[in-house]
Design an enzyme around this catalytic site. Structure first.
Site, mmCIF file in Angstrom:
data_model
loop_
_atom_site.group_PDB
_atom_site.id
_atom_site.type_symbol
_atom_site.label_atom_id
_atom_site.label_comp_id
_atom_site.label_asym_id
_atom_site.label_seq_id
_atom_site.Cartn_x
_atom_site.Cartn_y
_atom_site.Cartn_z
ATOM 1 C CB CYS A 6 -4.163 6.013 -1.399
ATOM 2 S SG CYS A 6 -2.294 5.972 0.270
ATOM 3 C CG HIS A 20 -7.235 2.712 2.576
ATOM 4 N ND1 HIS A 20 -7.723 2.632 0.702
ATOM 5 C CD2 HIS A 20 -6.713 3.876 2.709
ATOM 6 C CE1 HIS A 20 -6.595 3.104 0.875
ATOM 7 N NE2 HIS A 20 -5.901 3.953 1.667
ATOM 8 C CD GLU A 21 -6.397 4.997 6.403
ATOM 9 O OE1 GLU A 21 -4.969 4.882 6.794
ATOM 10 O OE2 GLU A 21 -7.267 5.933 5.482
ATOM 11 C CG HIS A 30 -2.266 2.550 4.226
ATOM 12 N ND1 HIS A 30 -0.836 2.486 3.817
ATOM 13 C CD2 HIS A 30 -3.210 4.328 3.992
ATOM 14 C CE1 HIS A 30 -1.409 3.488 3.029
ATOM 15 N NE2 HIS A 30 -2.887 3.629 2.966
#
Length: 184
Positions: free
Chosen positions: A110, A153-154, A157
């Site tokens: 990351c 993953h994004e 966030h």
């Protein structure tokens, strides 16, 4: 242009917040942020630009990583066949997913985490994502393999979740049941 100095690091409170929806049509400032997220990801993959500006290579970036708690992401990644998935989205969300899991054999990294964190990160093998592009057109993407992992993953966030939250910390390299191992 976003540089590495603009990317906030692990421990910053914004990385643990649930980001706000972007009101559409997006204001000029939000449009500029979305464009700059994609520009960073593309620039970071260009060796000359990355070297000139000291950019760490990335395949995705979310607005909270530049201290903007809004639901915006940019992904620029190729799958195992070489097909490009290049999308900058407002308000992306996973609307369906497989039961089957997948993970990167090399683990995940990351741009907001400077040290390597060891372990497998279980993800859904296949997902469908819905969001809105820069022109506010609704986009629906069916993803698998590396692109599916990057989008998860994004989107994590945007929900205040870091990739290492998914790792089994007692046994980080335990095989993940019914999961596809993806080499990268």
């Amino acid at each position: 242009m976003i540089t590495m100095n603009d990317i906030i690091r692990d421990g910053h409170p914004v990385l643990r917040e649930v980001a706000q929806e972007v009101h559409l049509p997006a204001c000029k400032e939000d449009k500029e942020i979305l464009i700059s997220l994609m520009q960073y990801v593309k620039n970071s993959q260009n060796p000359e630009i990355a070297a000139e500006y000291g950019l760490r290579g990335g395949i995705g970036l979310a607005a909270p990583q530049i201290n903007v708690s809004k639901r915006m992401i940019a992904v620029h990644v190729t799958d195992e066949k070489g097909d490009l998935y290049s999308h900058a989205l407002y308000n992306p969300k996973i609307i369906s997913h497989s039961v089957e899991k997948s993970y990167l054999t090399s683990g995940e990294g990351c741009l907001s985490v400077d040290e390597a964190i060891e372990g497998f990160v279980p993800r859904y093998a296949r997902i469908t994502v819905k969001g809105y592009d820069i022109d506010h057109t609704e986009i629906k993407l069916r993803l698998k393999g590396l692109p599916a992992i990057v989008f998860q993953h994004e989107i994590d966030h945007l929900n205040g979740v870091m990739f290492y939250d998914h790792i089994n910390h007692e046994s980080p390299y335990d095989p993940i049941e019914n999961a596809i191992a993806i080499d990268r």
